[in-house]
Design an enzyme around this catalytic site. Sequence first.
Site, PDB file in Angstrom:
ATOM      1  N   ALA A 261       0.813  -1.210   0.000  1.00 22.11           N
ATOM      2  CA  ALA A 261       0.000   0.000   0.000  1.00 22.11           C
ATOM      3  C   ALA A 261       0.853   1.269   0.000  1.00 22.11           C
ATOM      4  O   ALA A 261       0.431   2.299  -0.517  1.00 22.11           O
ATOM      5  CB  ALA A 261      -0.943   0.005   1.194  1.00 22.11           C
ATOM      6  N   THR A 262       2.038   1.206   0.566  1.00 19.12           N
ATOM      7  CA  THR A 262       2.909   2.388   0.533  1.00 19.12           C
ATOM      8  C   THR A 262       3.181   2.785  -0.912  1.00 19.12           C
ATOM      9  O   THR A 262       3.047   3.956  -1.291  1.00 19.12           O
ATOM     10  CB  THR A 262       4.237   2.101   1.274  1.00 19.12           C
ATOM     11  OG1 THR A 262       3.933   1.836   2.641  1.00 19.12           O
ATOM     12  CG2 THR A 262       5.190   3.281   1.189  1.00 19.12           C
TER      13      THR A 262
ATOM     14  N   ASN B 120      -6.247   2.906  10.394  1.00 15.60           N
ATOM     15  CA  ASN B 120      -5.498   1.765  10.927  1.00 15.60           C
ATOM     16  C   ASN B 120      -5.256   1.848  12.429  1.00 15.60           C
ATOM     17  O   ASN B 120      -4.959   0.844  13.066  1.00 15.60           O
ATOM     18  CB  ASN B 120      -4.159   1.624  10.201  1.00 15.60           C
ATOM     19  CG  ASN B 120      -3.372   2.906  10.159  1.00 15.60           C
ATOM     20  OD1 ASN B 120      -3.871   3.943   9.727  1.00 15.60           O
ATOM     21  ND2 ASN B 120      -2.140   2.873  10.610  1.00 15.60           N
TER      22      ASN B 120
ATOM     23  N   GLN C  79      -7.115  -1.035   5.079  1.00 17.05           N
ATOM     24  CA  GLN C  79      -7.761  -1.739   6.195  1.00 17.05           C
ATOM     25  C   GLN C  79      -9.232  -2.033   5.889  1.00 17.05           C
ATOM     26  O   GLN C  79      -9.965  -2.497   6.767  1.00 17.05           O
ATOM     27  CB  GLN C  79      -7.689  -0.879   7.476  1.00 17.05           C
ATOM     28  CG  GLN C  79      -6.296  -0.465   7.893  1.00 17.05           C
ATOM     29  CD  GLN C  79      -5.530  -1.605   8.584  1.00 17.05           C
ATOM     30  OE1 GLN C  79      -6.090  -2.628   8.965  1.00 17.05           O
ATOM     31  NE2 GLN C  79      -4.228  -1.431   8.737  1.00 17.05           N
TER      32      GLN C  79
ATOM     33  N   SER D 151      -3.416  -3.668   0.304  1.00 16.48           N
ATOM     34  CA  SER D 151      -2.188  -4.368   0.681  1.00 16.48           C
ATOM     35  C   SER D 151      -2.535  -5.776   1.153  1.00 16.48           C
ATOM     36  O   SER D 151      -3.453  -5.956   1.957  1.00 16.48           O
ATOM     37  CB  SER D 151      -1.499  -3.602   1.821  1.00 16.48           C
ATOM     38  OG  SER D 151      -0.324  -4.275   2.206  1.00 16.48           O
TER      39      SER D 151
ATOM     40  N   HIS E 190      -0.799  -7.990   3.016  1.00 16.88           N
ATOM     41  CA  HIS E 190      -0.428  -8.496   4.341  1.00 16.88           C
ATOM     42  C   HIS E 190      -1.338  -8.006   5.459  1.00 16.88           C
ATOM     43  O   HIS E 190      -1.188  -8.409   6.621  1.00 16.88           O
ATOM     44  CB  HIS E 190       1.055  -8.230   4.646  1.00 16.88           C
ATOM     45  CG  HIS E 190       1.392  -6.825   5.045  1.00 16.88           C
ATOM     46  ND1 HIS E 190       1.499  -6.442   6.357  1.00 16.88           N
ATOM     47  CD2 HIS E 190       1.668  -5.731   4.319  1.00 16.88           C
ATOM     48  CE1 HIS E 190       1.829  -5.160   6.413  1.00 16.88           C
ATOM     49  NE2 HIS E 190       1.938  -4.700   5.181  1.00 16.88           N
TER      50      HIS E 190
ATOM     51  N   THR F 274       8.794  -7.358 -13.559  1.00 19.34           N
ATOM     52  CA  THR F 274       8.199  -8.695 -13.589  1.00 19.34           C
ATOM     53  C   THR F 274       7.315  -8.888 -12.367  1.00 19.34           C
ATOM     54  O   THR F 274       7.745  -8.620 -11.244  1.00 19.34           O
ATOM     55  CB  THR F 274       9.312  -9.768 -13.593  1.00 19.34           C
ATOM     56  OG1 THR F 274      10.124  -9.548 -14.748  1.00 19.34           O
ATOM     57  CG2 THR F 274       8.737 -11.171 -13.616  1.00 19.34           C
TER      58      THR F 274
ATOM     59  N   CYS G 251       8.738   7.233  15.484  1.00 21.47           N
ATOM     60  CA  CYS G 251      10.069   7.741  15.758  1.00 21.47           C
ATOM     61  C   CYS G 251      10.455   8.653  14.601  1.00 21.47           C
ATOM     62  O   CYS G 251      10.718   8.200  13.501  1.00 21.47           O
ATOM     63  CB  CYS G 251      11.048   6.585  15.895  1.00 21.47           C
ATOM     64  SG  CYS G 251      12.635   7.130  16.461  1.00 21.47           S
TER      65      CYS G 251
END
Length: 387
Positions: free
Chosen positions: A74-75, A155, A183, A203, A205, A243, A332
């Site tokens: 998704a990024t 999220n 999400q 996404s 995952h 690919t 961070c």
Amino acid sequence: MDGHGIYMDYQASTPVDHRVIEAMTPFWRVHPGNPHATDHAFGWAAARAVEQASEQVARAIAADSDEIIFTSGATEANNLAIFGVASRAPRERRRIIISAIEHKSVIAAARAAAKRNGLRVDTVPVDKEGFVQPDAMRQRLADDVLLVSVMAVNNEIGTIQPVAELAEITHSFGALFHTDATQALTACDFDVQRMNADLASLSAHKLYGPKGIGALFIRRDVQQRVEPLIYGGGQQHGLRAGTLPVPLCIGFGTAVNLLVGPSADQERQRIQDLRDTFVNQLRKVMPPIQLNGPRTSRRHPGNANIYFPGIEADVLLASLQPHIAASTGSACTSGTIEPSHVLRAIGLSEEEANASIRFGIGRNTTHNEVTQAVEKITQSIRRQETR
Ligand code: PMP
């Protein structure tokens, strides 16, 4: 899970479903073909499998397979949507509008794409539950807006946005509408026709598929308005060269397919019941806790973002290792820890945000795990308090 503790971070990532692994397995060794190799049967077989995966993803969101562009996640999908549209901005459309609670991959991409293309980013605020108010959006819109990007489901706090309404308002000003739907499919039905989205990011995952693959839905008549991020051999209608990772595509398609139909509704209900049990049990032993985000059904069924008054979330989570996996949502940035921008945007103070933890419940969570988690969290907090 596997003796490594209780996994409660499903909005960060999900375990791959065993049916997904089964579907992927032959494509690592038995079918080595490059799906873009047109000279032999191995290539054709790989191409057919990828096309089927693309159809599965498309069907789940009511799109056509030629509107699905596979990406690394998704990024990348968010970056392709925002940079892609910004790079081809007509001279009279100079603004991008995003919500205050977007994922960093939308916020950072919008800022960078705006800087590179001489555009401006405006942020629309959200209310205490994380909803973008249609009127607030309307106030910011004008004929100079290029693109609006509002996520379908948050999220961190699970807010399910009124995407269809926001898209309609956006279109009335002639701008394009993108939604980060990463999400969404685990939370509700997500249909790009009904939502009226021009672009939507996904996404694998986050929905029991493998890491390293996602997709950007780009409506057919919008595709010529998107500049590719990656040039090469012209794969995927020239919109994203390279690919295709065949096993990952198969895994993504299979995972998405498991999230449509009546069994998906039942699963969401089961997860929501577990989430409610978790919150109610915690509240019984620790009455001052509060749920951050929506209190209504317009919330991701597996999301519980909880404020523990007087507690330092990072200390509590550290004390729960390796027994419970959950997340603080702080980031961070340049070496300093910053509280979650999402919690700040819904009106929490820095202290309240730093006392909040996101728990994510999902497909493999059991009732027993939820009860054990409540017990462990309670013990840890009592230990902190008596120190
Ligand atoms: N958008 C949202 C709403 C997310 O939750 C995430 C993952 N945290 C992303 C984008 C980025 O997804 P990926 O990990 O596939 O790059």
